[in-house]
Design an enzyme around this catalytic site. Structure first.
Site, PDB file in Angstrom:
ATOM      1  N   ARG A  64     -12.544  -0.351 -20.650  1.00  0.00           N
ATOM      2  CA  ARG A  64     -11.952  -0.042 -21.944  1.00  0.00           C
ATOM      3  C   ARG A  64     -10.884   1.048 -21.842  1.00  0.00           C
ATOM      4  O   ARG A  64      -9.833   0.962 -22.480  1.00  0.00           O
ATOM      5  CB  ARG A  64     -13.072   0.446 -22.869  1.00  0.00           C
ATOM      6  CG  ARG A  64     -12.615   0.931 -24.215  1.00  0.00           C
ATOM      7  CD  ARG A  64     -13.808   1.438 -25.027  1.00  0.00           C
ATOM      8  NE  ARG A  64     -13.396   1.861 -26.356  1.00  0.00           N
ATOM      9  CZ  ARG A  64     -12.900   3.063 -26.612  1.00  0.00           C
ATOM     10  NH1 ARG A  64     -12.745   3.947 -25.647  1.00  0.00           N
ATOM     11  NH2 ARG A  64     -12.549   3.380 -27.848  1.00  0.00           N
ATOM     12  N   SER A  70     -11.494  -5.947 -28.949  1.00  0.00           N
ATOM     13  CA  SER A  70     -11.985  -5.147 -27.820  1.00  0.00           C
ATOM     14  C   SER A  70     -11.608  -5.752 -26.475  1.00  0.00           C
ATOM     15  O   SER A  70     -11.364  -5.047 -25.513  1.00  0.00           O
ATOM     16  CB  SER A  70     -13.509  -5.015 -27.888  1.00  0.00           C
ATOM     17  OG  SER A  70     -13.892  -4.325 -29.049  1.00  0.00           O
ATOM     18  N   ARG A  81      -8.305  -4.061 -19.433  1.00  0.00           N
ATOM     19  CA  ARG A  81      -8.447  -5.119 -20.442  1.00  0.00           C
ATOM     20  C   ARG A  81      -7.086  -5.544 -20.986  1.00  0.00           C
ATOM     21  O   ARG A  81      -6.908  -6.686 -21.402  1.00  0.00           O
ATOM     22  CB  ARG A  81      -9.383  -4.675 -21.569  1.00  0.00           C
ATOM     23  CG  ARG A  81      -8.938  -3.414 -22.294  1.00  0.00           C
ATOM     24  CD  ARG A  81      -9.877  -3.108 -23.451  1.00  0.00           C
ATOM     25  NE  ARG A  81      -9.583  -1.797 -24.026  1.00  0.00           N
ATOM     26  CZ  ARG A  81      -9.878  -1.472 -25.283  1.00  0.00           C
ATOM     27  NH1 ARG A  81     -10.443  -2.337 -26.084  1.00  0.00           N
ATOM     28  NH2 ARG A  81      -9.607  -0.262 -25.731  1.00  0.00           N
ATOM     29  N   PHE A 100     -23.346  -7.988 -22.583  1.00  0.00           N
ATOM     30  CA  PHE A 100     -23.751  -9.250 -23.230  1.00  0.00           C
ATOM     31  C   PHE A 100     -23.307 -10.474 -22.437  1.00  0.00           C
ATOM     32  O   PHE A 100     -23.868 -11.549 -22.580  1.00  0.00           O
ATOM     33  CB  PHE A 100     -23.155  -9.333 -24.639  1.00  0.00           C
ATOM     34  CG  PHE A 100     -23.380  -8.102 -25.467  1.00  0.00           C
ATOM     35  CD1 PHE A 100     -24.642  -7.541 -25.560  1.00  0.00           C
ATOM     36  CD2 PHE A 100     -22.336  -7.496 -26.157  1.00  0.00           C
ATOM     37  CE1 PHE A 100     -24.864  -6.402 -26.322  1.00  0.00           C
ATOM     38  CE2 PHE A 100     -22.546  -6.362 -26.915  1.00  0.00           C
ATOM     39  CZ  PHE A 100     -23.808  -5.809 -27.008  1.00  0.00           C
ATOM     40  N   GLU A 143     -23.546 -15.037 -27.794  1.00  0.00           N
ATOM     41  CA  GLU A 143     -23.048 -15.116 -26.421  1.00  0.00           C
ATOM     42  C   GLU A 143     -23.686 -16.251 -25.631  1.00  0.00           C
ATOM     43  O   GLU A 143     -23.061 -16.837 -24.746  1.00  0.00           O
ATOM     44  CB  GLU A 143     -23.297 -13.779 -25.695  1.00  0.00           C
ATOM     45  CG  GLU A 143     -22.564 -12.588 -26.299  1.00  0.00           C
ATOM     46  CD  GLU A 143     -23.239 -12.019 -27.535  1.00  0.00           C
ATOM     47  OE1 GLU A 143     -24.392 -12.419 -27.825  1.00  0.00           O
ATOM     48  OE2 GLU A 143     -22.633 -11.177 -28.218  1.00  0.00           O
ATOM     49  N   ASP A 183     -20.231   4.804 -27.290  1.00  0.00           N
ATOM     50  CA  ASP A 183     -21.192   3.808 -27.777  1.00  0.00           C
ATOM     51  C   ASP A 183     -22.593   4.021 -27.207  1.00  0.00           C
ATOM     52  O   ASP A 183     -23.567   3.508 -27.744  1.00  0.00           O
ATOM     53  CB  ASP A 183     -20.726   2.386 -27.414  1.00  0.00           C
ATOM     54  CG  ASP A 183     -19.782   1.811 -28.462  1.00  0.00           C
ATOM     55  OD1 ASP A 183     -19.547   2.495 -29.471  1.00  0.00           O
ATOM     56  OD2 ASP A 183     -19.272   0.692 -28.252  1.00  0.00           O
ATOM     57  N   HIS A 214     -15.500  -3.537 -21.344  1.00  0.00           N
ATOM     58  CA  HIS A 214     -16.154  -2.257 -21.618  1.00  0.00           C
ATOM     59  C   HIS A 214     -17.248  -1.963 -20.595  1.00  0.00           C
ATOM     60  O   HIS A 214     -18.318  -1.468 -20.931  1.00  0.00           O
ATOM     61  CB  HIS A 214     -16.746  -2.250 -23.025  1.00  0.00           C
ATOM     62  CG  HIS A 214     -15.697  -2.136 -24.101  1.00  0.00           C
ATOM     63  ND1 HIS A 214     -14.540  -2.865 -24.091  1.00  0.00           N
ATOM     64  CD2 HIS A 214     -15.634  -1.363 -25.215  1.00  0.00           C
ATOM     65  CE1 HIS A 214     -13.816  -2.552 -25.164  1.00  0.00           C
ATOM     66  NE2 HIS A 214     -14.445  -1.640 -25.847  1.00  0.00           N
TER      67      HIS A 214
END
Lengths: 316, 343
Positions: B167, B37, B10, B83, B58, B117, B109
């Site tokens: 991530r 993020s 990322r 998402f 989104e 998470d 992620h």
């Protein structure tokens, strides 16, 4: 066009809508007929910057249809305005046609967006509204539009297009009323309001019906004006069959600053064909039974006005 | 191929965005409130007029991007992979892919890299979701450098492109200055006994496994902790393999950083040579890289195949490294799968 000429044009468009639906053997009658007057006002009323001979001109006003299922009326209005030949209308929903059952992005001149899955055109419209404003800002800042730095031209659909925006185009987006049952519509509404997209106008076909029945029975939308007002819109409620009101709304819209406008066009679904008017069962079908099309076409020669049969309060 | 440099893919994306911002006024970046993020905050600070905050929406983000792209912009829409393209798949399908609009979809992620998470946020189906869409290109960079290069390439190539990011910091082992060639798989290590086809940061695990295999079964000694786990594993019969594989195994390692269009030629050619294939991905073994490779091999070169990845289940909370062990996607697991496929 005079008001009478607009009414005549709307009637011609309605007749073509019936012919297209019958030729296709499927499609959506009620909304297509109900919105014929508003589409006529938009394409023939002289209020918008539209040039059928130069359909992708950078400075054109953008007309987006989010409730793609009423595309028969869009296609018919575009053809009557000269975007493509009227003969092509009868290819609607058939193989090898540019006129898909639901609109496909730039499949033919004037077709600005893909739609049909409800709510999506509303987001596309706010994206287009953001885009044209950003492009105009770039021009103000001395760039030759998007091509200013790298001389790229991603969507050069017309050789005649201007290179950059000289004024801020208006963005008009049609929606259905049941489309406001989609969460995405409200996501887009919030965005339009946050970004003060005052050159963006939504026009909702408030005909109180959807495919399974009356909107207020399936999932109540009212009080719609209050809801949209709370979301930051200036809301206008008009008779969607009165050309003077439609025209006034498109003018008045320009006086609203730093707020997007939502025009609630109250219409009669199936307008012009008595056996279809205000009947939810005509939402998604064409007049295919024997004699129906003939009767519909004959009736459309009669001009009708929005009388006391206003569909706001439905009766069982 | 050894790397001590650890960076997240990322971050490579974020760096490339800033480079694009400086040279390309068409590039706009959208976030659904996951700016930090997805590492788009540097771009946002430097080019605020081309950064669009859509809030937690989104679906709307995908539609707005379609509108921006229709007007000539190159929108990058960014969120977690679950998402984007998870939540907004149908918007991506109709408004973006069907219209073949120039939108870049960035799923962050992904895989198990969003460990703590839990399963709700671990994108393990995104490659399948993106890959099935007509007009879509699907890129899975293997490290920071490749993520940067893939981002630059995405801006240069028209049409919808999905880029999968992670991530966690993972080894940097690709050359920084090699441009990303969309549609081209890269043979990182040549071999003759088995082909390991991998994507994403697990490519590095595949290389470690391939190097260990050079020592035959004894190569396990080099893979930390593997022997202990091996003894505990009821699925793995130690004795049946020990004689067979005392000799070195030569594994070919292919980094498939473009899942679609898949570099069929490179993969089939290698499979013909080695006769056995192991696929490696941080994704469900159905529908992703393993699925794509199985599709082309069954058509052009049917050979024994073993798929390393998520085995049709959801993840759980835990550190990314722990989860890779729990769900059997480490170098040790790749090693084991190679032994099984060459049986």
């Amino acid at each position: 066009m005079t008001l009478e000429e607009l009414q005549d044009k709307a009637n011609e468009i309605r007749q073509d809508v019936i012919k297209m639906l019958v030729s296709a053997g499927s499609g959506h009658s009620a909304g297509s007929l109900g919105m014929a007057d508003v589409f006529t006002a938009v394409y023939f009323g002289g209020k918008l910057n539209l040039d059928p001979k130069n359909p992708w001109d950078e400075n054109r006003d953008r007309i987006i249809l989010s409730n793609g299922h009423i595309c028969p009326v869009w296609y018919a209005a575009l053809a009557h305005a000269g975007y493509f030949p009227k003969e092509e209308l009868l290819t609607f929903r058939k193989i090898n046609s540019r006129l898909q059952g639901h609109p496909h992005f730039r499949s033919a001149p004037g077709i600005e967006n893909t739609s049909g899955p409800l709510g999506q055109g509303v987001s596309t419209a706010v994206g287009v509204a953001m885009a044209v404003r950003k492009k105009q800002e770039m021009v103000k800042n001395g760039y030759n539009g998007l091509n200013g730095q790298k001389e790229k031209n991603l969507y050069s659909h017309s050789n005649h297009s201007s290179h950059s925006l000289v004024h801020l185009p208006r963005v008009i987006c049609f929606t259905s009323d049941a489309e406001l049952q989609e969460g995405q519509t409200w996501e887009a509404a919030m965005f339009a309001s946050k970004n003060n997209l005052d050159h963006l106008t939504f026009i909702t076909d408030r005909n109180h019906i959807q495919i399974g029945g009356f909107t207020e029975e399936i999932m109540p939308l009212e009080p719609l004006a209050e809801k949209l007002g709370a979301f930051g819109f200036h809301v206008l409620s008009i008779n969607g069959h009165n050309f003077q009101e439609i025209s006034n709304a498109l003018d008045f819209d320009l006086s609203i600053h730093r707020k997007p406008v939502w025009i609630m066009a109250n219409t009669i679904p199936g307008k012009g064909v008595a056996f279809m008017e205000n009947m939810p069962n005509w939402h998604g079908i064409p007049p295919m039974e024997k004699g129906q099309a003939v009767e519909a076409l004959a009736e459309l020669n009669r001009l009708r006005t929005l009388g006391e049969g206003f569909p706001g309060i439905y009766e069982k | 191929m050894k790397s001590n440099d650890m960076k997240a893919t990322r971050d490579g994306f974020g760096e490339a965005l800033v480079e694009l911002g400086k040279t390309d006024r068409q590039v706009v970046v959208l976030t659904a409130d996951l700016g930090e993020s997805l590492k788009v905050t540097d771009f946002a600070k430097q080019f605020p007029d081309r950064f669009i905050q859509v809030g937690v929406a989104e679906q709307n983000m995908a539609g707005i991007a379609a509108g921006l792209a229709a007007e000539g912009f190159i929108p990058f829409i960014t969120s977690f992979a679950v998402f984007n393209p998870g939540r907004n798949w149908e918007q991506i399908r109709a408004s973006i892919c069907y219209a073949n609009l120039n939108v870049k979809i960035i799923g962050g992620h992904s895989g198990l890299s969003n460990g703590p998470d839990g399963a709700t946020h671990q994108g393990l189906e995104d490659i399948a979701l993106a890959r099935v869409l007509p007009n879509m290109t699907v890129l899975v960079p293997a490290d920071y450098n490749q993520a940067r290069a893939a981002t630059l390439a995405a801006a240069e190539n028209k049409g919808p492109i999905y880029i999968r990011l992670t991530r966690e910091k993972t080894p940097v082992f690709c050359h920084r200055d090699i441009p990303f060639r969309i549609g081209k798989a890269e043979i990182l290590k040549e071999g003759t006994d088995v082909t390991i086809v991998a994507c994403g940061p697990l490519v590095y695990e595949a290389i470690k496994a391939a190097e260990a295999l050079q020592n035959g079964y004894n190569g396990l000694n080099g893979l930390n902790g593997y022997k202990d786990k091996l003894r505990a594993s009821s699925h793995f019969d130690h004795s049946s393999h020990s004689n067979h594989f005392s000799s070195p195994l030569s594994a070919e390692v292919i980094n498939v950083s473009t899942i679609k269009p898949l570099d069929v030629q490179t993969i089939v050619k290698s499979a013909r040579k080695t006769g056995r294939v192991v696929t490696v991905e941080e994704h469900q073994i159905t529908g992703g890289l393993g699925g794509a490779v199985a599709e082309v091999l069954s058509e052009f070169c049917p050979v024994p195949i073993k798929r390393v990845g998520m085995k049709d289940c959801f993840g759980e909370s835990g550190e990314a490294g722990e989860l890779l062990e729990r769900y059997e996607m480490t170098a040790e697991n790749i090693f084991k799968s190679v032994l099984e496929v060459v049986k």
